[in-house]
Structure formats: C-alpha cells, structure tokens
Design a protein around this motif. Structure first.
Motif, PDB file in Angstrom:
ATOM      1  N   ARG A 257       0.784  -1.049  -0.071  1.00 39.55           N
ATOM      2  CA  ARG A 257       0.123  -0.062  -0.129  1.00 39.55           C
ATOM      3  C   ARG A 257       0.566   1.429  -0.010  1.00 39.55           C
ATOM      4  O   ARG A 257       0.340   2.284  -0.446  1.00 39.55           O
ATOM      5  N   ALA A 258       2.071   1.178   0.666  1.00 36.43           N
ATOM      6  CA  ALA A 258       3.006   2.059   0.555  1.00 36.43           C
ATOM      7  C   ALA A 258       4.263   1.773   0.898  1.00 36.43           C
ATOM      8  O   ALA A 258       4.388   0.721   0.967  1.00 36.43           O
ATOM      9  N   HIS A 259       5.165   2.684   0.840  1.00 36.64           N
ATOM     10  CA  HIS A 259       6.650   2.365   0.886  1.00 36.64           C
ATOM     11  C   HIS A 259       7.497   3.450   1.784  1.00 36.64           C
ATOM     12  O   HIS A 259       8.250   3.931   1.558  1.00 36.64           O
ATOM     13  N   LYS A 260       6.783   3.502   2.804  1.00 40.17           N
ATOM     14  CA  LYS A 260       7.248   4.550   3.739  1.00 40.17           C
ATOM     15  C   LYS A 260       8.423   3.978   4.434  1.00 40.17           C
ATOM     16  O   LYS A 260       8.638   2.899   4.828  1.00 40.17           O
TER      17      LYS A 260
ATOM     18  N   GLN B  87       6.017   2.070  15.274  1.00 40.97           N
ATOM     19  CA  GLN B  87       5.816   3.194  14.139  1.00 40.97           C
ATOM     20  C   GLN B  87       6.614   4.593  14.366  1.00 40.97           C
ATOM     21  O   GLN B  87       7.222   5.194  13.410  1.00 40.97           O
TER      22      GLN B  87
ATOM     23  N   HIS C 137       2.806  -3.713   5.364  1.00 48.58           N
ATOM     24  CA  HIS C 137       1.839  -3.194   4.187  1.00 48.58           C
ATOM     25  C   HIS C 137       2.331  -1.798   3.830  1.00 48.58           C
ATOM     26  O   HIS C 137       2.062  -1.641   2.503  1.00 48.58           O
ATOM     27  N   GLU C 138       2.847  -1.142   4.629  1.00 47.57           N
ATOM     28  CA  GLU C 138       3.146   0.496   4.520  1.00 47.57           C
ATOM     29  C   GLU C 138       4.406   0.807   4.669  1.00 47.57           C
ATOM     30  O   GLU C 138       5.181   1.776   3.869  1.00 47.57           O
ATOM     31  N   TYR C 139       5.282   0.151   5.472  1.00 44.88           N
ATOM     32  CA  TYR C 139       6.673   0.486   5.862  1.00 44.88           C
ATOM     33  C   TYR C 139       7.678  -0.429   5.024  1.00 44.88           C
ATOM     34  O   TYR C 139       7.821  -1.712   5.199  1.00 44.88           O
TER      35      TYR C 139
ATOM     36  N   GLN D 275       8.769  -6.220   3.107  1.00 45.40           N
ATOM     37  CA  GLN D 275       8.412  -5.983   1.828  1.00 45.40           C
ATOM     38  C   GLN D 275       9.296  -6.775   0.899  1.00 45.40           C
ATOM     39  O   GLN D 275      10.838  -6.947   1.160  1.00 45.40           O
TER      40      GLN D 275
END
Length: 406
Positions: free
Chosen positions: A15-18, A197, A239-241, A267
């Motif tokens: 969903r993201a690549h933070k 986080q 999902h995001e990091y 990821q």
C-alpha cells in the motif's frame, strides 16, 4: 544498483513504501547487493529423470516404512517447500509469498539480517535490554558493535523508551538495525504498535527496524478473547513500511521447536536480499513438510486451541503465585507463554536475587523441575521465568514454590 531478482509485481501490491527518506540500497552491504546468488539445481527443474545434482539415486539409507519415506529424502528439497511459504503468507494477511522468508529458526533470521545489512567492524545494531540474548551474540560473531537503550523498567513496565531510542539513532549514523522484542523475552510484554511506528518514522534514520514476535500468537489470542479489534502484530505495518522486518517462529504457539523453522515478513526487496544471501536449501524437506501441515487450516485451529489452553493455565498459575507470601509481583504485560515472577527475601519483603538462584537450583538439581533464573537481567531482580506447562506440571511447580518459599 537495485536488488537482484526482486519481484516488481509483488512490490506493487504494497500500500505504501514509507518512510520517504528510506532507501534500501543504501543499507544493504555493497558486496551483498552485488552478489550473484547461487542457483540450485531444483530452481530450474523439479521433475523427470534427475541426473543433475549428484544425488544418491539408490534412495535414503533408512529402514523401509519410515514415516518420511514419501518425502524423497535422497533428493534436495523442492523450492515449493510444500507451500509452507504460501500458507504462512496467507495466515499473516500479506498479499504475496515474496513478502515471506523461511529460515532455520529465528536465530538464522537474526544472524542473516545482521550479515546482510551491517558491515563488520563499521556498523552497529541497537537493542533494548532486557531482551533476547541472541541479538548480541550474533553481533559479536559478525563483528558488529551493540548500542543499548534500556526499556523503561519501573514497576515492571518494560516499555520502549521511544525518545531515547530516536535520540540514539539520530546521534549515531553507524546504527543500521534496531531489534525490538515484542512480546519481550524475558519480559513477556507487548510493545504498542504506535511506539514501533515512531521508531520506523525517525527522521534521518536510514536503517531497518526488526520486530521479533516469537510469542505474538499468545498476545493476539489474548486480544481476541477480549474481543479487541486492534492489531497487535507488526506484520500489519509491513503493508506500508519498507524499513520493517517482522521475525516470527513456529517454535512457540505452533509447538514445533524441534523443527527449527523461523519466518521473516518484509516488503519483497528485503526478503529478496535475504534469499540471495542464505545458504542453498536452508530448509530441509521434513521441516517444510511439517511446517506446511501445521500451517494448514486444521493445524492453525489446533494452534489456537492450544494457545487458549495455555492462557487459561497461565491465569491459573498467576492466581496460585499470588497466594504464596514470599512470591512477589508477576512483572510485565503477561502477553507470552511464561510468567516473570519475583522471589522475595521474606513475605512482603523485597526481591532477592540470591534466594531466587537458590530456589532455581534446588528445583532443577534436586526436584526435577527446571525454570529459568533471570535475576541478573536489568529490571528483573529476584525474578524467575516460568514457562507455562500442562496442568500437572504447573501443579508441581506451585507445590515446589510454596514449599521452598515457606
């Protein structure tokens, strides 16, 4: 240079690549990033007359009728690993098997992360004691320095001192990997995801955060029994990091300690770096087969039933410990399959590490019941760590502690 072999389609499912400032290629050791992975014989062909891998065509030297005869043990493991990777991915709610790494227990995962992302003699890891000892052992083996930022231990809280962790990361660019244990060992305490986080989002920190969740199913089931909806596992952050790795194992909740199968969720570029670096055929056919069986629908149902039974026994053990006058508080959040209990110098007294050691040694050497003495750990003065056993084993433990602390 990008990561060799990474699945771009799987990457797109995130969903993201933070955070925006994180670039994986700057964290991977240059020699690892440039590595040409060893290509196994089974990567190309798995069927047919296989005369390509110097295997023993006569078959395994085992008695006829062996339980694993059908696994073709004279052949190297099939890369499909009996769909163990796919089943673990589905269980943890990730979108593609490229998000899942399989290792020889969590210890291989811990060691491999350090070998991939920290340069010997130059880089560092950060840990938060009291915590799992293998982070430091692996760092010593790999010639990596260790920075310690202790947990907040007052009143048995064992929570992350997030501002101090962030300050340490900003002050020392040589720190490449942070190891957070949640639920902790020996603390048994779950770390809130918002604290994790904050570490992931630390400005200017270019490295990785590893959340070691060996005991996560006990915390998740505890949350489910309370009808809570909030996620407790850091896998939800994958999902995001792009800078998080979540390590898990089948040793605890699944009861497969003897199989030695660990997992890492991240990821796809991180997982691909680890797959490029690991030894060929690191997961044996029996380990993959047994893991696949435990990760089936029936296996997962059995795991959850066993976890619920252990949680019930944990509550029962805590209640019994509270009735022993010279047993002190059970510290931590009690989110795992053990309790961390204080041994006092007298009823209503103070934690006594010498008495805890005496009780531990007497039970182990003379009474045949073994717990773990953790009284030398930070914030754990006078503490014994007691794994939750069967009802009969717990009864014996209660009886011995009642006698020895009389």
């Amino acid at each position: 240079m990008g990561v060799q072999g990474v699945n771009a389609q799987a990457c797109a499912l995130a969903r993201a690549h933070k955070p925006e400032h994180f670039v994986l290629e700057r964290v991977v050791r240059p020699n690892i990033l440039a590595l040409q992975p060893y290509r196994c014989a089974r990567d190309d062909f798995q069927e047919g007359v296989l005369l390509d891998a110097n295997e023993n065509a006569m078959g395994p030297a085992m008695a006829p009728g062996s339980a694993y005869e059908e696994l073709d043990l004279h052949r190297y493991p099939d890369p499909s690993l009996y769909e163990a990777r796919e089943r673990a991915t589905k269980l943890r709610g990730l979108p593609h098997p490229a998000y899942t790494f399989l290792g020889v227990g969590s210890d291989e995962v811990i060691d491999l992360i350090q070998r991939c992302f920290a340069r010997p003699g130059q880089d560092k890891i950060l840990i938060c004691p009291p915590t799992y000892g293998m982070y430091s052992v692996s760092a010593n083996i790999n010639d990596i320095d260790v920075v310690e930022v202790p947990l907040i231990t007052e009143n048995g809280a064992f929570q992350l001192d997030t501002p101090r962790v962030q300050a340490a990361l900003r002050a020392d660019p040589a720190i490449r990997v942070v190891f957070l244990c949640s639920p902790g060992n020996p603390t048994g305490t779950l770390l809130p995801l918002h604290d994790v986080q904050q570490v992931l989002d630390t400005p200017d920190y270019a490295g990785l955060v590893v959340v070691d969740e060996a005991y996560i199913d006990f915390a998740a089931e505890k949350q489910a029994l309370k009808h809570g909806a909030e996620p407790v596992s850091a896998v939800s952050l994958v999902h995001e990091y792009a800078n998080v790795i979540v390590a898990q194992t089948l040793s605890k909740s699944f009861g497969l300690a003897g199989v030695r199968l660990g997992l890492a969720f991240a990821q796809p570029p991180i997982v691909q770096v680890m797959n490029n670096t690991k030894a060929p055929y690191n997961i044996s056919s029996p380990a993959a087969y047994l893991a696949s069986q435990s990760l089936s629908d029936d296996g997962i149902a059995r795991m959850r039933a066993n976890v619920q039974a252990l949680l019930h026994q944990r509550d029962r053990l805590q209640q019994a410990l509270a009735k022993i006058p010279a047993a002190g508080a059970v510290l931590g959040g009690n989110d795992a399959n053990f309790v961390l209990v204080q041994v006092l110098d007298r009823p209503g007294g103070v934690p006594d590490s010498q008495r805890a050691k005496h009780v531990y040694e007497t039970m182990a050497r003379h009474r045949g019941l073994v717990v773990r003495n953790r009284s030398s750990e930070l914030g754990c003065a006078g503490c014994l760590r007691i794994t939750i056993g069967t009802a009969q084993e717990n009864d014996l433990c209660i009886a011995l502690l009642t006698e020895l602390l009389a």
